[in-house]
Design a protein around this motif. Structure first.
Motif, short mmCIF file in Angstrom:
data_model
loop_
_atom_site.label_atom_id
_atom_site.label_comp_id
_atom_site.label_asym_id
_atom_site.label_seq_id
_atom_site.Cartn_x
_atom_site.Cartn_y
_atom_site.Cartn_z
N THR A 119 0.80 -1.22 0.00
CA THR A 119 0.00 0.00 0.00
C THR A 119 0.84 1.27 0.00
O THR A 119 0.48 2.20 -0.72
N PRO A 120 1.94 1.39 0.74
CA PRO A 120 2.71 2.63 0.67
C PRO A 120 3.30 2.89 -0.72
O PRO A 120 3.60 4.02 -1.05
N GLU A 121 3.43 1.87 -1.54
CA GLU A 121 3.97 2.06 -2.88
C GLU A 121 2.92 2.56 -3.86
O GLU A 121 3.22 2.82 -5.01
N ALA A 122 1.68 2.67 -3.43
CA ALA A 122 0.60 3.08 -4.33
C ALA A 122 0.86 4.44 -4.97
O ALA A 122 0.64 4.60 -6.16
N PRO A 123 1.34 5.48 -4.25
CA PRO A 123 1.63 6.75 -4.92
C PRO A 123 2.69 6.61 -6.01
O PRO A 123 2.59 7.22 -7.07
N ALA A 124 3.71 5.80 -5.76
CA ALA A 124 4.75 5.59 -6.77
C ALA A 124 4.16 4.88 -8.00
O ALA A 124 4.52 5.18 -9.12
N ALA A 125 3.25 3.95 -7.77
CA ALA A 125 2.62 3.24 -8.88
C ALA A 125 1.75 4.20 -9.69
O ALA A 125 1.70 4.13 -10.91
N ALA A 126 1.06 5.10 -9.01
CA ALA A 126 0.21 6.07 -9.71
C ALA A 126 1.05 7.02 -10.55
O ALA A 126 0.67 7.38 -11.66
N GLU A 127 2.21 7.40 -10.03
CA GLU A 127 3.10 8.29 -10.77
C GLU A 127 3.65 7.59 -12.01
O GLU A 127 3.75 8.18 -13.08
N SER A 128 4.00 6.31 -11.87
CA SER A 128 4.57 5.59 -13.00
C SER A 128 3.50 5.12 -13.99
O SER A 128 3.84 4.63 -15.06
N SER A 129 2.21 5.29 -13.65
CA SER A 129 1.15 4.84 -14.56
C SER A 129 1.10 5.69 -15.82
O SER A 129 0.56 5.26 -16.82
N ARG A 130 1.64 6.89 -15.78
CA ARG A 130 1.65 7.72 -17.00
C ARG A 130 2.76 7.29 -17.96
O ARG A 130 2.81 7.73 -19.09
N TYR A 131 3.65 6.42 -17.49
CA TYR A 131 4.74 5.93 -18.32
C TYR A 131 4.33 4.63 -19.00
O TYR A 131 3.51 3.88 -18.49
N ILE A 132 4.95 4.35 -20.13
CA ILE A 132 4.73 3.10 -20.83
C ILE A 132 5.90 2.17 -20.54
O ILE A 132 7.06 2.59 -20.58
N THR A 133 5.59 0.94 -20.22
CA THR A 133 6.62 -0.05 -19.91
C THR A 133 6.93 -0.85 -21.16
O THR A 133 6.04 -1.39 -21.80
N ILE A 134 8.22 -0.91 -21.50
CA ILE A 134 8.67 -1.77 -22.59
C ILE A 134 9.12 -3.07 -21.95
O ILE A 134 9.98 -3.07 -21.06
N LYS A 135 8.54 -4.18 -22.40
CA LYS A 135 8.78 -5.48 -21.77
C LYS A 135 9.57 -6.39 -22.70
O LYS A 135 9.58 -6.21 -23.92
N SER A 136 10.22 -7.38 -22.10
CA SER A 136 11.00 -8.34 -22.86
C SER A 136 10.09 -9.27 -23.65
O SER A 136 9.19 -9.89 -23.07
N PRO A 137 10.33 -9.41 -24.95
CA PRO A 137 9.51 -10.32 -25.74
C PRO A 137 9.97 -11.78 -25.66
O PRO A 137 9.28 -12.67 -26.13
N ILE A 138 11.15 -12.00 -25.03
CA ILE A 138 11.72 -13.36 -24.97
C ILE A 138 12.48 -13.55 -23.67
O ILE A 138 12.79 -12.59 -22.96
N ILE A 139 12.81 -14.80 -23.38
CA ILE A 139 13.68 -15.14 -22.25
C ILE A 139 15.11 -15.08 -22.76
O ILE A 139 15.40 -15.52 -23.88
N GLY A 140 16.02 -14.55 -21.95
CA GLY A 140 17.42 -14.52 -22.37
C GLY A 140 18.25 -13.66 -21.46
O GLY A 140 17.89 -13.38 -20.32
N THR A 141 19.39 -13.19 -21.97
CA THR A 141 20.30 -12.33 -21.23
C THR A 141 20.24 -10.93 -21.83
O THR A 141 20.42 -10.76 -23.03
N PHE A 142 20.00 -9.94 -20.98
CA PHE A 142 19.84 -8.54 -21.38
C PHE A 142 21.20 -7.86 -21.51
O PHE A 142 22.03 -7.96 -20.61
N TYR A 143 21.43 -7.22 -22.63
CA TYR A 143 22.67 -6.45 -22.84
C TYR A 143 22.30 -5.04 -23.28
O TYR A 143 21.46 -4.85 -24.17
N ARG A 144 22.92 -4.04 -22.67
CA ARG A 144 22.67 -2.65 -23.04
C ARG A 144 23.52 -2.20 -24.22
O ARG A 144 23.25 -1.17 -24.82
#
Length: 161
Positions: free
Chosen positions: A71-96
């Motif tokens: 519940t204390p994280e709810a304000p942070a979740a509301a703030e991040s709701s305006r952002y779009i999350t890009i998710k991994s389309p596959i399983i693997g190792t992430f490289y920047r």
């Protein structure tokens, strides 16, 4: 899930190059960890989860505690709701970066356009470029470089405005 299916899953994970896989079904929870770089050490945990009605009374408060802690994280979740999350389309190792001697694809604060390469995910010795499906500004990078990622795991937060 029978023993043969579990053995096949272990072999598949060992050959895929993934460091850890967790699988939860109705009555079974499986975690398979492998060490990379040619080592053959495997650890497999199989845990049978009892039916909901068979849980002892001592478990009930533990189930309520995470909900109250969230519940204390709810304000942070509301703030991040305006952002779009890009998710991994596959399983693997992430490289920047495309390779160790090259610069990273994106940093926090970079503007991105649809089609820009954001990262690379290696799966079974194949390097897959992950392209942005939206335009915006990178707000947060949610995964460390060279970390294993799961399917549908959040990778980036993007401000589309």
């Amino acid at each position: 899930m029978d023993l043969k299916e579990i053995q096949n899953l272990i072999k598949f994970v060992a050959n895929s190059g993934v460091a850890e896989v967790k699988l939860e079904m109705d009555d079974v929870k499986i975690t398979i960890r492998t060490t990379l770089e040619g080592s053959t050490t495997e650890t497999t945990y199989v845990q049978h989860i009892p039916a909901q009605g068979a849980l002892p009374q001592a478990v009930a408060p533990q189930q309520i505690a995470p909900v109250a802690a969230a519940t204390p994280e709810a304000p942070a979740a509301a703030e991040s709701s305006r952002y779009i999350t890009i998710k991994s389309p596959i399983i693997g190792t992430f490289y920047r970066k495309p390779s160790p001697d090259k610069p990273v694809f994106v940093e926090v604060g970079n503007s991105i356009a649809k089609g820009d390469v954001l990262c690379v995910i290696e799966a079974m010795k194949l390097f897959n470029e992950i392209e942005s499906e939206i335009s915006g500004k990178i707000v947060k990078i949610l995964v460390d470089d060279m970390s294993p990622v799961e399917f549908d795991q959040p990778l980036f937060l993007v401000d589309p405005s």
